[in-house]
Write a protein that holds these residues in place. Sequence first.
Motif, PDB file in Angstrom:
ATOM      1  N   THR A 176      31.545  28.037  37.796  1.00  6.68           N
ATOM      2  CA  THR A 176      32.937  28.296  37.471  1.00  6.68           C
ATOM      3  C   THR A 176      33.709  26.993  37.617  1.00  6.68           C
ATOM      4  O   THR A 176      33.584  26.304  38.640  1.00  6.68           O
TER       5      THR A 176
ATOM      6  N   THR B 226      26.909  30.914  43.169  1.00  5.07           N
ATOM      7  CA  THR B 226      27.917  30.389  42.242  1.00  5.07           C
ATOM      8  C   THR B 226      28.387  29.029  42.713  1.00  5.07           C
ATOM      9  O   THR B 226      28.661  28.838  43.907  1.00  5.07           O
TER      10      THR B 226
ATOM     11  N   GLN C  27      31.441  26.385  42.318  1.00  2.00           N
ATOM     12  CA  GLN C  27      32.828  26.307  41.877  1.00  2.00           C
ATOM     13  C   GLN C  27      33.253  24.834  41.876  1.00  2.00           C
ATOM     14  O   GLN C  27      33.105  24.138  42.864  1.00  2.00           O
TER      15      GLN C  27
ATOM     16  N   GLN D 285      42.155  33.150  39.969  1.00  2.00           N
ATOM     17  CA  GLN D 285      42.144  33.653  38.599  1.00  2.00           C
ATOM     18  C   GLN D 285      43.531  34.127  38.178  1.00  2.00           C
ATOM     19  O   GLN D 285      43.940  33.955  37.038  1.00  2.00           O
TER      20      GLN D 285
ATOM     21  N   HIS E 225      34.117  29.148  32.216  1.00  2.00           N
ATOM     22  CA  HIS E 225      33.122  29.854  33.023  1.00  2.00           C
ATOM     23  C   HIS E 225      31.746  29.663  32.416  1.00  2.00           C
ATOM     24  O   HIS E 225      31.612  29.631  31.219  1.00  2.00           O
TER      25      HIS E 225
END
Length: 293
Positions: free
Chosen positions: A77, A237, A239, A276, A293
């Motif tokens: 992300t 994930t 970031q 977000q 993304h």
Amino acid sequence: MSVWLPVAPCTPDGCARHTGAVRAPLPAALLLLAGCALVLLGVACVPLVRLLGAAPRRGLTRSWARALPRAFGVRVTVRRHAPEAETGGELVVANHISWLDIPLIASVLPGRMVAKSEIRRWPLLGPLAALGGTLFIERDRLRALPAAVRALTAALRSGSRVVVFPEGSTWCGRGGGAFRPAAFQAAIDAGATVRPVRIAYRTAEHHGGPAAGAVAFVGTDPLAASLWRVVRAAGLTAQVDVLAPIPAAGENGRRALARRARAAVLEPEVPLRSRQTTVASDRANRPAASVHH
């Protein structure tokens, strides 16, 4: 090794471990094969890619670097807090946790990496780094530092983007170390801007909190062990926050510039859901900002 080099307190036994959900061995092995195959493909294609113009070369580099974490099972992300610089030299500085940091940076801000000279001798990765224009420096010789600063300055003056991990070593995501000021002197001498980038790793069960243990590549940790931890960690994930640039000329010396960049990178993060919501607002009010993304 010189005593002036930074040494992180992080060790493989102390923090390089994953305690969350894991993938079964077979799917993890398939991811490992896919990731390694993509690395080999990058090595094989570098000589051909170098024959292309600057724009297509940057595009292919970004595509390959974007695919690499995903091949190892890591979702990515990215949030951009300011538009990418179109022209002029730019010094990109980021915190350093893992070998994954390198393709993550290359996927959003491709440039000439700065690496220790030993990497030039690594199998596969060494030739790949050299062909990609990496600036190799001798970190264990203090007398070599002025020459390294001059090389960085020349690259920035030529309009190149230069990527540095100014902590000087990988850390396990627990605050990190001080940003070494040498690279910031190059930005000042070249009249370049400094672009801070924040890297963080998450897993689903941490509900947005940090989970760098699976990806931390610290101390004497073997690369093979690190690769296996990454592909075994489920729901991982990465970031990446591309932060607003800092004009090098606006700070009182390299140490002040280094402190300001470090403060931006290590600033407490907004939880992902709040981010977000903020991004949606940013898109409405500031079209220059974007999220991928």
